[in-house]
Design an enzyme around this catalytic site. Structure first.
Site, PDB file in Angstrom:
ATOM      1  N   GLU A 227      40.996  26.567  42.027  1.00 33.70           N
ATOM      2  CA  GLU A 227      42.449  26.703  41.912  1.00 33.70           C
ATOM      3  C   GLU A 227      43.281  25.915  42.916  1.00 33.70           C
ATOM      4  O   GLU A 227      44.116  26.487  43.631  1.00 33.70           O
ATOM      5  CB  GLU A 227      42.834  28.188  41.991  1.00 33.70           C
ATOM      6  CG  GLU A 227      42.330  29.008  40.829  1.00 33.70           C
ATOM      7  CD  GLU A 227      42.821  30.446  40.835  1.00 33.70           C
ATOM      8  OE1 GLU A 227      42.736  31.100  39.795  1.00 33.70           O
ATOM      9  OE2 GLU A 227      43.300  30.918  41.902  1.00 33.70           O
ATOM     10  N   HIS A 306      43.111  32.468  33.257  1.00 34.04           N
ATOM     11  CA  HIS A 306      44.276  33.003  32.547  1.00 34.04           C
ATOM     12  C   HIS A 306      44.462  34.485  32.831  1.00 34.04           C
ATOM     13  O   HIS A 306      43.565  35.298  32.606  1.00 34.04           O
ATOM     14  CB  HIS A 306      44.136  32.801  31.039  1.00 34.04           C
ATOM     15  CG  HIS A 306      45.377  33.192  30.297  1.00 34.04           C
ATOM     16  ND1 HIS A 306      46.517  32.433  30.325  1.00 34.04           N
ATOM     17  CD2 HIS A 306      45.660  34.272  29.524  1.00 34.04           C
ATOM     18  CE1 HIS A 306      47.457  33.021  29.600  1.00 34.04           C
ATOM     19  NE2 HIS A 306      46.967  34.142  29.104  1.00 34.04           N
TER      20      HIS A 306
END
Length: 479
Positions: A227, A306
């Site tokens: 990330e 998600h």
């Protein structure tokens, strides 16, 4: 007249049945072309909060740092400050106790029994080599090695995930250093170069020698960075190319290398993976020099993450909207050219888990500081023990989980749930969800989702149509 009505009722029933059938059997074909690419279908779980601390997963570790007279404002907000507050000796003692107690081989056996086939294990750069001045303590690498052995013994694949980079790649506490809004990983060449150095150690250790020979069918691959947020994208692409080339040059096995999506739109990485190059401009002695960095990408997977709880509009949505969001999201992944997984997702419909947003931060669901949105509801309903949840709550959670299981399995190379267990954050706790009948067992034992359709909603639609038709028939009879 009666014969006419009988025929009309029969036609009505056939119509309703056809509507329901169409709803229940609708399915996406968007992944059919992708299915031929699939070598391994991921059904995994992350071992979160173990080798990289996360306050909402193990709040007791952080609460235990408070001395008499201290308040929550004195709490460390991440692993960096946990180690800094306690000092090296005490931090090492407490972290060793944590590593020893949170996971053992029994957990990995249970993971296998739950129908999962792999684990994603986050670890920080400091577990391989610290920067000068880092307060972190070493030792987690030994437990990664144990986890690989436990996985091997229980026929589970392992993805090793570099979850924290120097000076934080995203500013989140899960990178080791919380600095919300100010990720500093790309601020200095030193930080990026140190990340290369750590990855080279990982490739050398887990892609050659003993691990390459004895665990080549266990270690499925390495994720080079988790990330990265708001990076310079050209520099990130250069980092992905260089990391990939290092991996292929160093390792003697051709395992998968995972690139995290970096919060970019679905499909963003397709052209980059096809071309395998990026132009890089460097300045030397006041002169700019442009070079092209290249890689012949093979066996790459894009890792999408998600969640449905990190914006004000998401936490205000009803379950049906969440389900539609999942269908649309998964369908878009199915149209990607690149191989992809949904490498993080959860059962969360709220951001109510204490410290989920960070130590000392409130929730969007309650509209508490630093969030200023309108209050959606009380977190008390979601933070109580799941055995006290209402039937509707459990049903809504299961509908949400089932839709994700189905859609991610159908439209991608699989999924990895975040995470296996927590101290009390049920929405994020696979083990607790199984125990409370929210996570299907077996994993495809769907109650509410059939071929991508929420049947509880479809049944209501069919029932309403039947009610209207019967009312119409009654009017005819009266006439």
């Amino acid at each position: 007249m009666m014969l006419f009505l009988i025929h009309l009722m029969a036609l009505c029933c056939m119509f309703v049945a056809e509507v329901a059938c169409e709803q229940f059997n609708s399915t996406s074909n968007s992944s059919s072309a992708q299915s031929s690419l699939i070598d391994f279908q991921y059904k995994g779980v992350s071992i979160g909060g173990w080798l990289v601390l996360e306050p909402y997963i193990t709040p007791s570790l952080f609460n235990a740092t408070l001395s008499s007279g201290e308040t929550w404002t004195d709490l460390p907000v991440d692993e960096y400050h946990f180690c800094e507050k306690l000092g090296a000796k005490e931090a090492e003692k407490r972290l060793t106790d944590h590593w020893e107690s949170m996971y053992n081989e029994t957990d990995f056996k249970q993971i296998k029994e739950a129908g999962l086939n792999m684990v994603r294990i986050p670890i920080g750069y400091w577990s391989f080599e610290k920067l000068e001045g880092d307060p972190y303590v070493s030792g987690a690498q030994d437990y990664l090695d144990k986890a690989i052995e436990w996985s091997h013994a229980n026929d589970l694949k392992v993805m090793i995930d570099l979850h924290g980079a120097p000076n934080t790649q995203n500013g989140f506490d899960n990178s080791g250093l919380r600095n919300l809004g100010y990720p500093g990983w790309q601020n200095k060449t030193e930080y990026v170069n140190h990340t290369y150095k750590v990855l080279q150690q990982m490739f050398q250790k887990y892609g050659t020698g003993k691990y390459a020979s004895d665990y080549k069918n266990t270690i499925i691959g390495i994720e080079v960075l988790n990330e990265p947020l708001n990076p310079n994208m050209d520099k990130l692409k250069e980092f992905y190319i260089e990391s990939y080339n290092d991996g292929r040059e160093i390792q003697v096995i051709n395992n998968t290398i995972f690139f995290q999506e970096a919060f970019q739109p679905i499909g963003y990485w397709d052209s980059f993976l096809e071309k395998g190059e990026i132009k890089v401009t460097e300045t030397s002695n006041g002169t700019n020099h442009t070079t092209t960095k290249k890689a012949d990408f093979k066996n790459i997977i894009i890792d999408h993450h998600h969640y449905e709880v990190f914006t004000e509009s998401q936490v205000a949505s009803n379950v049906s909207t969440h389900l539609e969001n999942i269908k649309n999201y998964a369908s878009a992944i199915g149209k990607e050219k690149a191989k992809a997984i949904v490498g993080e997702w959860s059962a969360a419909l709220t951001d109510c888990a204490p410290w989920l947003n960070g130590v000392g931060l409130g929730s969007r669901y309650e509209g508490t500081a630093p969030y200023t949105n309108d209050r959606v509801g009380s977190c008390a309903e979601f933070n109580k023990s799941p055995d006290k949840w209402s039937k509707k709550q459990k049903k809504d959670y299961r509908r949400f989980v089932e839709m994700q299981l189905y859609e991610y399995s159908t439209n991608s190379q699989g999924w990895i749930f975040w995470c296996w267990k927590t101290e009390g954050a049920t929405e994020w706790d696979f083990r607790a969800l199984v125990k409370n009948g929210i996570m299907p067992q077996p994993l495809d034992n769907y109650k509410y989702v059939k071929n991508g359709t929420d049947t509880s909603s479809a049944s209501a639609i069919a029932s309403n149509k039947m009610t209207l038709l019967l009312a119409f028939l009654l009017v005819i009879l009266v006439i």
